[in-house]
Design a protein around this motif. Sequence first.
Motif, PDB file in Angstrom:
ATOM      1  N   MET A 132      -5.513  10.689  51.886  1.00 49.58           N
ATOM      2  CA  MET A 132      -6.673  10.280  51.391  1.00 49.58           C
ATOM      3  C   MET A 132      -7.482  11.427  51.009  1.00 49.58           C
ATOM      4  N   PHE A 133      -7.932  12.555  52.164  1.00 50.02           N
ATOM      5  CA  PHE A 133      -8.550  13.656  51.776  1.00 50.02           C
ATOM      6  C   PHE A 133      -7.754  14.974  51.912  1.00 50.02           C
ATOM      7  N   GLY A 134      -7.959  15.997  51.307  1.00 48.61           N
ATOM      8  CA  GLY A 134      -7.506  17.324  51.724  1.00 48.61           C
ATOM      9  C   GLY A 134      -5.821  17.217  51.674  1.00 48.61           C
ATOM     10  N   SER A 135      -5.422  18.478  52.271  1.00 45.72           N
ATOM     11  CA  SER A 135      -3.920  18.472  52.460  1.00 45.72           C
ATOM     12  C   SER A 135      -3.430  18.118  53.394  1.00 45.72           C
ATOM     13  N   PRO A 136      -2.098  17.854  53.572  1.00 47.38           N
ATOM     14  CA  PRO A 136      -1.469  17.799  54.739  1.00 47.38           C
ATOM     15  C   PRO A 136      -1.773  18.753  55.878  1.00 47.38           C
ATOM     16  N   SER A 137      -1.341  18.468  57.016  1.00 46.93           N
ATOM     17  CA  SER A 137      -1.517  19.406  58.088  1.00 46.93           C
ATOM     18  C   SER A 137      -0.463  20.294  58.163  1.00 46.93           C
ATOM     19  N   LYS A 138      -0.440  21.315  58.737  1.00 52.76           N
ATOM     20  CA  LYS A 138       0.901  22.111  59.246  1.00 52.76           C
ATOM     21  C   LYS A 138       1.857  21.147  60.049  1.00 52.76           C
ATOM     22  N   LYS A 139       1.323  20.467  60.877  1.00 46.60           N
ATOM     23  CA  LYS A 139       2.003  19.636  61.609  1.00 46.60           C
ATOM     24  C   LYS A 139       2.536  18.398  60.914  1.00 46.60           C
TER      25      LYS A 139
ATOM     26  N   LEU B 204       8.180  16.478  58.649  1.00 40.74           N
ATOM     27  CA  LEU B 204       8.920  16.324  57.491  1.00 40.74           C
ATOM     28  C   LEU B 204      10.135  17.115  57.726  1.00 40.74           C
ATOM     29  N   GLU B 205       9.886  18.528  58.162  1.00 45.87           N
ATOM     30  CA  GLU B 205      11.178  19.261  58.160  1.00 45.87           C
ATOM     31  C   GLU B 205      11.967  18.710  59.396  1.00 45.87           C
ATOM     32  N   ASP B 206      11.522  18.410  60.611  1.00 46.77           N
ATOM     33  CA  ASP B 206      12.061  17.771  61.799  1.00 46.77           C
ATOM     34  C   ASP B 206      12.976  16.650  61.112  1.00 46.77           C
ATOM     35  N   ALA B 207      12.061  15.800  60.225  1.00 44.95           N
ATOM     36  CA  ALA B 207      13.078  14.503  59.639  1.00 44.95           C
ATOM     37  C   ALA B 207      14.095  14.944  58.859  1.00 44.95           C
TER      38      ALA B 207
END
Length: 113
Positions: free
Chosen positions: A4-11, A16-19
């Motif tokens: 909704m707001f801002g960009s996705p966090s590094k976590k 996503l990389e782990d998935a």
Amino acid sequence: MALMFGSPSKKGRGSLEDAKKEQRLDMARNLYLGGKIKIVTTEEIPNREVMGTFGLVVCRSYNCDNAFYGLIAQAIDANADAILAYRELVSFHPEGDRYYSCFGTAVRLKKIK
């Protein structure tokens, strides 16, 4: 998950990389268990001839399954259908952790006529 707001966090990016890594390992596991890729400790497979060699593939991890299936995923990425001369090493660290190393030669096979 909607943003909704801002960009996705590094976590979030790490998740996503782990998935993607998990999906890659699952694909390798399914191909191995389905018999689509051969893994042997010998330097040849009976009634099969090596058509092409892609080279050494290596995977290391603190988890045995991740090391093994990661090795298979690397071989699949190289378009191999077998791993010859498979070896596995386990290193023990002073803290009690085990570190697994799996390696072998990725090859493409053809049937002998």
